[in-house]
Design a protein around this motif. Structure first.
Motif, mmCIF file in Angstrom:
data_model
loop_
_atom_site.group_PDB
_atom_site.id
_atom_site.type_symbol
_atom_site.label_atom_id
_atom_site.label_comp_id
_atom_site.label_asym_id
_atom_site.label_seq_id
_atom_site.Cartn_x
_atom_site.Cartn_y
_atom_site.Cartn_z
ATOM 1 N N TYR A 75 0.739 -1.256 0.233
ATOM 2 C CA TYR A 75 0.007 0.001 0.146
ATOM 3 C C TYR A 75 0.819 1.271 -0.106
ATOM 4 C CZ TYR A 75 -4.113 -2.734 1.756
ATOM 5 O OH TYR A 75 -4.946 -3.709 1.649
ATOM 6 N N LEU A 76 0.491 2.273 -0.716
ATOM 7 C CA LEU A 76 1.330 3.477 -0.763
ATOM 8 C C LEU A 76 0.654 4.161 0.427
ATOM 9 C CD1 LEU A 76 3.519 5.339 -1.958
ATOM 10 C CD2 LEU A 76 1.659 6.460 -3.420
ATOM 11 N N THR A 77 1.416 5.128 1.169
ATOM 12 C CA THR A 77 0.973 5.722 2.120
ATOM 13 C C THR A 77 1.628 7.083 1.957
ATOM 14 O OG1 THR A 77 2.665 5.239 3.866
ATOM 15 C CG2 THR A 77 0.346 3.771 3.587
ATOM 16 N N LEU A 81 1.295 9.697 -1.782
ATOM 17 C CA LEU A 81 -0.179 9.330 -2.093
ATOM 18 C C LEU A 81 -0.714 10.793 -1.918
ATOM 19 C CD1 LEU A 81 -2.369 7.678 -2.541
ATOM 20 C CD2 LEU A 81 -2.467 7.117 -0.091
ATOM 21 N N ASP A 92 6.656 6.117 0.924
ATOM 22 C CA ASP A 92 6.186 5.341 2.176
ATOM 23 C C ASP A 92 5.362 4.351 1.533
ATOM 24 O OD1 ASP A 92 7.513 6.597 4.339
ATOM 25 O OD2 ASP A 92 5.934 8.063 4.066
ATOM 26 N N ILE A 93 5.677 2.907 1.719
ATOM 27 C CA ILE A 93 5.007 1.804 1.216
ATOM 28 C C ILE A 93 4.954 0.909 2.534
ATOM 29 C CG2 ILE A 93 4.993 0.029 -0.323
ATOM 30 C CD1 ILE A 93 6.613 1.482 -2.107
ATOM 31 N N GLU A 94 3.714 0.507 2.878
ATOM 32 C CA GLU A 94 3.349 -0.588 3.770
ATOM 33 C C GLU A 94 3.503 -1.883 2.938
ATOM 34 O OE1 GLU A 94 -0.216 -0.101 5.819
ATOM 35 O OE2 GLU A 94 0.434 1.747 6.830
ATOM 36 N N GLU A 150 -3.184 -5.862 7.943
ATOM 37 C CA GLU A 150 -3.625 -5.379 6.783
ATOM 38 C C GLU A 150 -4.972 -5.056 6.998
ATOM 39 O OE1 GLU A 150 -3.900 -6.409 1.932
ATOM 40 O OE2 GLU A 150 -3.747 -8.041 3.479
ATOM 41 N N ARG A 154 -6.689 2.097 10.316
ATOM 42 C CA ARG A 154 -5.410 2.740 10.656
ATOM 43 C C ARG A 154 -6.034 4.201 11.156
ATOM 44 N NH1 ARG A 154 -1.069 3.096 7.291
ATOM 45 N NH2 ARG A 154 -1.277 5.387 7.017
ATOM 46 N N GLU A 158 -4.377 7.939 4.901
ATOM 47 C CA GLU A 158 -4.882 6.921 3.901
ATOM 48 C C GLU A 158 -3.646 6.224 3.352
ATOM 49 O OE1 GLU A 158 -8.022 7.152 2.726
ATOM 50 O OE2 GLU A 158 -8.099 8.574 4.386
ATOM 51 N N ARG A 159 -4.218 5.046 2.760
ATOM 52 C CA ARG A 159 -3.397 4.189 1.992
ATOM 53 C C ARG A 159 -4.139 3.577 0.757
ATOM 54 N NH1 ARG A 159 -3.194 -1.211 5.696
ATOM 55 N NH2 ARG A 159 -5.384 -1.596 5.333
ATOM 56 N N ARG A 161 -3.822 0.856 -2.636
ATOM 57 C CA ARG A 161 -3.323 -0.358 -3.449
ATOM 58 C C ARG A 161 -2.930 0.097 -4.856
ATOM 59 N NH1 ARG A 161 -2.077 -5.034 -1.329
ATOM 60 N NH2 ARG A 161 -3.034 -6.074 -3.260
#
Length: 185
Positions: A75-77, A81, A92-94, A150, A154, A158-159, A161
């Motif tokens: 997920y990009l955060t 983003l 930042d990627i989760e 996942e 949160r 935001e995050r 896909r």
């Protein structure tokens, strides 16, 4: 500080600013939405073209890295983003693998050099590990959460896909192409 020094943590930036200003009343500090609005205004005024180009570059890198790490549910955060990324911001990627070791083994097998960082402080939804590396000169920070994380809601931020990030990138590229075709006066 967030725009010029690349601080991405709202809480850290607030505490640092409060210390520098000698403020002791936490209620007097702006909330994250107010800070984000001012950050956008500052970037529009002082970094307009540079920020748009940087954001495009970061989103391109994010899409490539997310495709590479697709099996770990990325997920990009953060600023790449929400559009507040600046000169020093990391992408930042989760990730949500079964274990953090899976990702490290993947990186070793792909011959990707990375730095392992410990998360700052334990809290709910703290990542198990943080891996940092450069992707075509764009700094990437992977926050690796346990697989079940996942589905955890949160607290802030935001995050997105990969399909949503690809759509953002396509819109950015279209805007950049249109700007490039506008005759200069």
């Amino acid at each position: 500080m967030m725009a010029e020094d690349g601080i991405s943590d709202f809480g850290f930036a607030k505490r640092k600013a409060a210390r520098q200003l000698g403020a002791t009343d936490a209620d007097a500090l702006p909330n994250n939405a107010e800070i984000e609005a001012e950050l956008r205004a500052w970037q529009a005024l002082y970094q307009d073209e540079e920020q748009a180009e940087r954001l495009l570059e970061m989103r391109r890198a994010a899409v490539e890295v997310m495709r590479l790490l697709d099996e770990f549910r990325p997920y990009l955060t953060g600023g790449a983003l929400d559009g507040t990324a600046g000169r020093y911001t990391e992408v930042d990627i989760e990730l949500h693998p079964e274990s953090a070791k899976e990702v490290e083994i993947f990186f070793l097998n792909q011959n990707i050099r990375y730095e392992h960082r410990e998360p700052r402080r334990p809290a709910p939804n703290t990542p198990e590990a943080i891996l940092s590396f450069d992707w075509d000169q764009v700094p990437i920070r992977l926050s690796i959460h346990e697989g079940q994380g996942e589905r955890t809601s949160r607290r802030h931020g935001e995050r997105a896909r990969l399909p949503a990030v690809e759509a953002l990138l396509a819109a950015d590229e279209l805007a950049a192409a249109q700007t490039a075709n506008v005759p200069q006066e």
